[in-house]
Design a protein around this motif. Structure first.
Motif, short mmCIF file in Angstrom:
data_model
loop_
_atom_site.label_atom_id
_atom_site.label_comp_id
_atom_site.label_asym_id
_atom_site.label_seq_id
_atom_site.Cartn_x
_atom_site.Cartn_y
_atom_site.Cartn_z
N SER A 1 -25.37 9.81 14.50
CA SER A 1 -25.08 9.55 13.30
C SER A 1 -25.98 8.13 12.83
CB SER A 1 -23.89 8.13 14.25
OG SER A 1 -24.00 7.52 15.07
N GLU B 1 -19.05 13.68 7.57
CA GLU B 1 -18.21 12.64 7.72
C GLU B 1 -18.24 12.98 9.19
OE1 GLU B 1 -13.45 11.98 8.12
OE2 GLU B 1 -13.94 13.04 6.86
N ARG B 2 -18.71 14.14 9.71
CA ARG B 2 -18.72 14.20 10.58
C ARG B 2 -19.83 13.77 11.88
NH1 ARG B 2 -17.90 20.49 12.18
NH2 ARG B 2 -17.94 19.84 14.26
N ASN C 1 -19.82 9.84 12.60
CA ASN C 1 -18.67 9.32 13.54
C ASN C 1 -19.74 8.58 14.52
OD1 ASN C 1 -17.01 8.76 15.29
ND2 ASN C 1 -16.39 11.30 15.68
N ARG D 1 -12.92 10.90 20.68
CA ARG D 1 -13.95 9.83 19.62
C ARG D 1 -14.13 9.66 18.66
NH1 ARG D 1 -15.34 5.96 23.62
NH2 ARG D 1 -16.70 6.44 25.41
N GLU D 2 -13.18 8.72 17.57
CA GLU D 2 -13.00 8.41 16.59
C GLU D 2 -12.72 7.19 16.07
OE1 GLU D 2 -11.25 11.49 12.90
OE2 GLU D 2 -9.17 10.77 14.27
N SER E 1 -18.56 6.64 17.21
CA SER E 1 -17.68 6.62 18.20
C SER E 1 -18.35 8.05 18.89
CB SER E 1 -16.54 6.88 17.88
OG SER E 1 -15.85 6.14 17.50
N GLU F 1 -15.27 15.39 19.17
CA GLU F 1 -14.93 14.94 18.59
C GLU F 1 -13.21 15.32 18.07
OE1 GLU F 1 -16.60 16.52 15.20
OE2 GLU F 1 -17.41 18.67 15.69
N PRO F 2 -12.39 15.18 16.97
CA PRO F 2 -11.53 16.30 17.18
C PRO F 2 -11.37 17.22 16.00
CG PRO F 2 -11.17 13.63 15.80
CD PRO F 2 -13.08 13.67 16.27
#
Length: 461
Positions: free
Chosen positions: A291, A331-332, A335, A84-85, A337, A231-232
């Motif tokens: 988040s 940034e992570r 996220n 998810r992103e 998502s 996550e990616p």
């Protein structure tokens, strides 16, 4: 239809499928602790490897319960990873788990199998802690290695993938201590034929929920009883210390290094330290997910200033590298998502706080630098225990009963107990100034609230 080998033969949907013939895969790795993180991390790397190296298939063993086995057995061990992103999701089917078995006897049998040349572990911090004088992981590994030695099987490596500093040495110490009591005849075999490399792992993996299952099925067209969401980003850094042949980890994006310590400290103190800080203080600010905590202006400022003023000075990497890493972390964390629950991270905090937050406090104090941000993070943990006990909420921790018993002491008495020899914060027992600051922060949280206390601490950073 349910995900399975047969179903994949005719599947034409959007999910990415294994790029190899599963029928040609042979077992080479035993993994103990087949949880969500393993399935989102190590098993994905191995899945990428099997296209060119089918001799490194995974045998999984769950030591705690049969949930994962029971969910994935009807799927032939197949499961999906949803990445998810920014509101989007891609799905990949993972086929590297050849089977999932249950219990210590299954692990012992797999360890003794000469085809297995590598054991990987994700048993969490508490898996390395004795219950009484017994450690189930140590007993299982030693029993399996004793059978392996008796069978004349080739050398083997045991690779811990848990969030512990120097986790390879920790695993070796556990195995040797258990062998001295349980099977002293294999001590020479351990020295000659077993190695214990360390590793650092990183991929944020929240618990799977029903919404995730529905999203996977809607997007792919198949039913998966237990997908994982992640996550990616993914990182695996491995110490090059193997007893025998090893997989070609570098070819699938992992790093193999001679010195793991700088990677390990950076990740434990920055990512995991920030996670624990958000997990203890975030719920007091009505944050449920990482988040939300990372987007809260006061809590975000606290973890960032703490990182840059208290943690950066304890690390060996240059500041530009640390700043770049921190930017990627934020940034992570933000996220949206990823519904990474703070309550999930807060579990087992008595095992996490001493590893993630205490060492940089000690290093700062020894260098003559205060550490109000890190101290507040520990105070948040203490205050959360006291709050949970007052509200009758369950504490999810291997030391839950001890923590419940001391939660109604005065603040100073509770801190003195936690800092006593052999207790969770015993390495702070000589640091009276830190103990006073802990008491001040806990008292402030209880009297003025977490937000006011964070804002006051920010004025000191």
């Amino acid at each position: 239809m349910r995900l399975s080998n047969k179903f994949l033969q005719s599947y034409r949907g959007t999910a990415t499928l294994p790029q190899y013939d599963r029928a040609t895969v042979a077992p080479g790795i035993l993994h103990i602790g087949v949880g969500a993180f393993h399935r989102a991390h190590q098993a994905v790397y191995i899945d990428s490897l099997l296209k060119k190296s089918p001799e490194w298939g995974l045998i999984g063993v769950s030591m705690q319960n049969a949930n994962t086995r029971d969910a994935l057995a009807p799927q032939d061990g197949l499961y999906s990873v949803g990445i998810r992103e920014a509101g989007d999701m891609s799905v990949r089917v993972i086929g590297s788990l050849m089977s999932i078995q249950q219990g210590g006897d299954a692990a012992i049998a797999a360890i003794s199998d000469p085809r297995i040349r590598l054991i990987t572990l994700t048993v969490t911090e508490k898996g390395y802690v004795n219950v009484g004088n017994i450690n189930a992981l140590g007993q299982t590994l030693v029993a399996g290695l004793a059978a392996r030695a008796q069978n004349g099987a080739p050398p083997i490596s045991i690779l811990s993938c848990d969030n512990l500093p120097d986790n390879g040495a920790r695993t070796k110490a556990l195995v040797v201590a258990t062998a001295q009591l349980q099977a002293p005849e294999i001590l020479r075999y351990l020295e000659q034929s077993v190695s214990f490399p360390s590793s650092m792992v990183d991929r944020i993996t929240p618990a799977t929920n029903d919404t995730d299952r529905i999203d996977i099925q809607t997007m792919t067209g198949f039913e998966d009883a237990w997908p994982v969401i992640t996550e990616p980003f993914s990182q695996w850094v491995i110490e090059d210390k193997f007893a025998a042949e090893r997989p070609d980890f570098q070819s699938v994006g992992a790093e193999v290094v001679d010195d793991l310590a700088p990677f390990e400290s950076m990740k434990l103190r920055l990512l995991n330290g920030a996670h624990t800080t958000m997990a203890t203080l975030g719920p007091m600010l009505d944050c449920k997910y990482v988040s939300e905590a990372a987007l809260d202006p006061d809590l975000a400022a606290l973890i960032e200033r703490t990182a840059k003023t208290e943690v950066f000075p304890t690390l060996t990497q240059p500041n530009d590298e640390l700043n770049s890493y921190w930017l990627s972390l934020m940034e992570r964390f933000r996220n949206t998502s990823m519904q990474h629950a703070l309550a999930q991270i807060a579990q087992d905090s008595s095992q996490k706080v001493p590893v993630r937050l205490v060492p940089p406090i000690i290093e700062n104090m020894n260098a003559g630098r205060p550490a109000p941000g890190l101290t507040l993070a520990i105070a948040g943990w203490i205050a959360s225990i006291r709050q949970a006990e007052r509200q009758g909420k369950q504490i999810f921790d291997p030391n839950a009963q001890i923590l419940k018993n001391i939660a109604n002491l005065s603040v100073t008495e509770m801190i003195a107990f936690l800092c006593a020899p052999g207790a969770q914060l015993d390495t702070l027992r000589e640091m009276e100034a830190v103990q006073r600051d802990l008491a001040k922060h806990v008292g402030s949280i209880e009297s003025n609230g977490a937000r006011s206390t964070i804002q006051q601490t920010l004025s000191e950073l």
